[in-house]
Design a protein around this motif. Structure first.
Motif, PDB file in Angstrom:
ATOM      1  N   ASN A 143       2.101  -1.463 -11.702  1.00  0.00           N
ATOM      2  CA  ASN A 143       1.174  -0.448 -11.204  1.00  0.00           C
ATOM      3  C   ASN A 143       1.870   0.676 -10.439  1.00  0.00           C
ATOM      4  O   ASN A 143       1.246   1.353  -9.612  1.00  0.00           O
ATOM      5  CB  ASN A 143       0.125  -1.109 -10.306  1.00  0.00           C
TER       6      ASN A 143
ATOM      7  N   TYR B 197     -10.935  -2.776   1.850  1.00  0.00           N
ATOM      8  CA  TYR B 197      -9.696  -2.613   1.081  1.00  0.00           C
ATOM      9  C   TYR B 197      -9.791  -1.378   0.188  1.00  0.00           C
ATOM     10  O   TYR B 197      -8.886  -0.545   0.136  1.00  0.00           O
ATOM     11  CB  TYR B 197      -9.505  -3.874   0.249  1.00  0.00           C
ATOM     12  N   LYS B 198     -10.927  -1.253  -0.486  1.00  0.00           N
ATOM     13  CA  LYS B 198     -11.126  -0.109  -1.380  1.00  0.00           C
ATOM     14  C   LYS B 198     -11.337   1.184  -0.589  1.00  0.00           C
ATOM     15  O   LYS B 198     -10.810   2.240  -0.953  1.00  0.00           O
ATOM     16  CB  LYS B 198     -12.322  -0.372  -2.294  1.00  0.00           C
TER      17      LYS B 198
ATOM     18  N   GLN C 195       3.278  -7.132 -10.007  1.00  0.00           N
ATOM     19  CA  GLN C 195       2.198  -6.149 -10.047  1.00  0.00           C
ATOM     20  C   GLN C 195       2.630  -4.801  -9.473  1.00  0.00           C
ATOM     21  O   GLN C 195       2.123  -3.761  -9.877  1.00  0.00           O
ATOM     22  CB  GLN C 195       0.984  -6.681  -9.287  1.00  0.00           C
TER      23      GLN C 195
ATOM     24  N   CYS D 182      -6.277   0.706  -0.234  1.00  0.00           N
ATOM     25  CA  CYS D 182      -5.192  -0.284  -0.269  1.00  0.00           C
ATOM     26  C   CYS D 182      -4.857  -0.710  -1.698  1.00  0.00           C
ATOM     27  O   CYS D 182      -5.684  -0.604  -2.614  1.00  0.00           O
ATOM     28  CB  CYS D 182      -5.574  -1.518   0.543  1.00  0.00           C
ATOM     29  N   LYS D 183      -3.657  -1.205  -1.868  1.00  0.00           N
ATOM     30  CA  LYS D 183      -3.224  -1.770  -3.145  1.00  0.00           C
ATOM     31  C   LYS D 183      -2.178  -2.835  -2.868  1.00  0.00           C
ATOM     32  O   LYS D 183      -1.470  -2.802  -1.868  1.00  0.00           O
ATOM     33  CB  LYS D 183      -2.646  -0.692  -4.055  1.00  0.00           C
TER      34      LYS D 183
ATOM     35  N   PRO E 285      -9.305  -6.121  -6.975  1.00  0.00           N
ATOM     36  CA  PRO E 285      -8.780  -6.970  -5.908  1.00  0.00           C
ATOM     37  C   PRO E 285      -9.705  -8.146  -5.620  1.00  0.00           C
ATOM     38  O   PRO E 285     -10.916  -8.059  -5.816  1.00  0.00           O
ATOM     39  CB  PRO E 285      -8.706  -6.015  -4.707  1.00  0.00           C
TER      40      PRO E 285
ATOM     41  N   ARG F 293       0.204   4.133 -10.294  1.00  0.00           N
ATOM     42  CA  ARG F 293      -1.216   4.184  -9.976  1.00  0.00           C
ATOM     43  C   ARG F 293      -1.455   4.619  -8.531  1.00  0.00           C
ATOM     44  O   ARG F 293      -0.746   4.203  -7.621  1.00  0.00           O
ATOM     45  CB  ARG F 293      -1.860   2.805 -10.171  1.00  0.00           C
TER      46      ARG F 293
ATOM     47  N   TYR G 170      -4.527   4.939  -5.467  1.00  0.00           N
ATOM     48  CA  TYR G 170      -5.823   4.353  -5.119  1.00  0.00           C
ATOM     49  C   TYR G 170      -6.423   5.061  -3.916  1.00  0.00           C
ATOM     50  O   TYR G 170      -5.711   5.628  -3.115  1.00  0.00           O
ATOM     51  CB  TYR G 170      -5.664   2.846  -4.838  1.00  0.00           C
TER      52      TYR G 170
ATOM     53  N   TYR H  67      -5.056  -4.835  -7.422  1.00  0.00           N
ATOM     54  CA  TYR H  67      -5.084  -3.392  -7.638  1.00  0.00           C
ATOM     55  C   TYR H  67      -6.479  -2.959  -8.098  1.00  0.00           C
ATOM     56  O   TYR H  67      -7.353  -2.717  -7.290  1.00  0.00           O
ATOM     57  CB  TYR H  67      -3.998  -2.998  -8.645  1.00  0.00           C
ATOM     58  N   ASP H  68      -6.726  -2.864  -9.411  1.00  0.00           N
ATOM     59  CA  ASP H  68      -8.025  -2.398  -9.884  1.00  0.00           C
ATOM     60  C   ASP H  68      -9.155  -3.351  -9.528  1.00  0.00           C
ATOM     61  O   ASP H  68     -10.268  -2.921  -9.227  1.00  0.00           O
ATOM     62  CB  ASP H  68      -7.990  -2.215 -11.405  1.00  0.00           C
TER      63      ASP H  68
ATOM     64  N   CYS I  53       0.811  -1.211   0.000  1.00  0.00           N
ATOM     65  CA  CYS I  53       0.000   0.000   0.000  1.00  0.00           C
ATOM     66  C   CYS I  53       0.847   1.265   0.000  1.00  0.00           C
ATOM     67  O   CYS I  53       2.012   1.243   0.400  1.00  0.00           O
ATOM     68  CB  CYS I  53      -0.917  -0.008   1.221  1.00  0.00           C
TER      69      CYS I  53
END
Length: 357
Positions: free
Chosen positions: A352, A289-290, A348, A294-295, A239, A355, A357, A236-237, A128
């Motif tokens: 990413n 998570y979203k 990943q 988080c990522k 999860p 990116r 989030y 990521y996008d 993250c």
């Protein structure tokens, strides 16, 4: 084709230093060597950074610090360098790095500090980002964000250092509101460090003082009677969540000794719960998570009450990678071997890197 150079950072000026050493040892041993070249960076308990070129087996015991070939090292915040500056025999040199795996737990590693440095350096890293790491580390912010997003957590209160001047009054108000027993936690510690269960006013005040020895904010939560459950989240996008794992411990709660020392805990994968409860918990883990931004990865910890109520306890942005840690075990249950999981986390992170989030 040249190998990808990954810097694994371990240790740290944290109460979870020793756990990090064990996690990092397992990560390093399972990194696919045909694809990656590993550069080891250890941070001592006093915060000194060292490039470590020695035997991986000496990391978990702490013997790595005594290696005569260790050299002072820092990650350069200058994106022009994209690497680690080492100082050996008075001479500085740069070791280029493609990606960082910060296997650091707790303060000064899992709380956004190292993530901020890596953001400035423009080096991709596993896990993250700064804001989500900090928000998940600080339990008061975690509670606030989850409450706002209608994700159920335990009823809670927070004390700051100024409240110590009126501790008797503050504890009485909290006890009247939440009732006993209560869990008392430092706001910014993991691995159950500094957490105690309070049964009355005296044990509550003592638990608060202990928690303040670890952080300048203390969280007090209502006691939740129910199964202790954990879910691994990856991606990521889009999860996805693992199946639910269950913690069955002989201790009063899943404390530090239960996790890492006494081996008195049984893990059940999948958890012994209904399909309906499992689906709700997995869906909630993704929502949390979203919501927390988080990522890469995280582990979400839950309680399931006897009446079926799902309570989210906390989110760990760099869960343990020890031989008995739940995150890799849950992912292995999905068919992702240790080596494959680490490969995909690193892969990943590179894909990413730009990116948010």
């Amino acid at each position: 084709m040249s190998k990808i150079r990954v810097a694994v950072i371990f240790g740290g000026a944290s109460s979870e230093h020793d756990v990090s050493l064990v996690s990092a040892t397992n990560v390093i041993k399972n990194i696919p060597k045909d694809k990656y070249e590993v550069v080891c960076i250890g941070i001592t308990k006093k915060g000194r950074w060292l490039y470590y070129p020695g035997d991986v087996d000496n990391i978990s015991s702490g013997e790595w610090e005594k290696d005569p070939d260790c050299a002072s090292a820092v990650i350069s915040p200058d994106p022009l360098h994209k690497g680690i500056i080492t100082i050996e025999s008075g001479t500085a040199s740069i070791k280029k790095i493609d990606v960082v795996f910060p296997v650091l737990h707790g303060k000064n590693g899992e709380d956004g500090t190292i993530q901020g440095l890596l953001d400035m350096s423009k080096i991709p890293y596993v896990g993250c980002g700064l804001l989500s790491s900090a928000a998940c580390m600080d339990k008061s912010h975690t509670h606030s964000i989850l409450d706002y997003n209608n994700i159920r957590t335990a009823k809670w209160k927070m004390l700051g250092l100024r409240n110590l001047n009126h501790l008797d009054k503050e504890c009485a108000l909290i006890a009247d509101d939440l009732g006993f027993p209560l869990f008392v936690k430092p706001a910014n510690c993991g691995s159950s460090i500094g957490i105690n269960k309070a049964y009355d006013m005296e044990t509550l005040k003592e638990a608060v003082k202990i928690a303040f020895s670890h952080d300048n904010k203390v969280i007090i939560e209502e006691f939740i009677e129910g199964k202790e459950l954990e879910v691994a989240v990856f991606g990521y996008d889009s999860p996805f969540a693992s199946f639910v794992g269950e913690i069955d411990t002989s201790s009063d709660f899943y404390d530090y000794d239960s996790k890492y020392i006494t081996n008195s805990t049984n893990l059940h994968i999948p958890a012994r719960i209904s399909d309906e409860a499992s689906k709700e918990i997995r869906d909630t883990a993704i929502r949390a998570y979203k919501a927390m931004g988080c990522k890469g990865l995280s582990r979400a910890d839950f309680f399931l009450k006897d009446d079926g109520t799902v309570i989210l306890n906390e989110i760990n942005t760099m869960p343990g990678f020890t031989p008995i840690s739940m995150y890799p075990k849950l992912m292995e249950d999905l068919g992702m071997s240790y080596g494959y999981l680490i490969d995909k986390l690193i892969e990943q992170a590179i894909d990413n890197a730009d990116r948010n989030y």
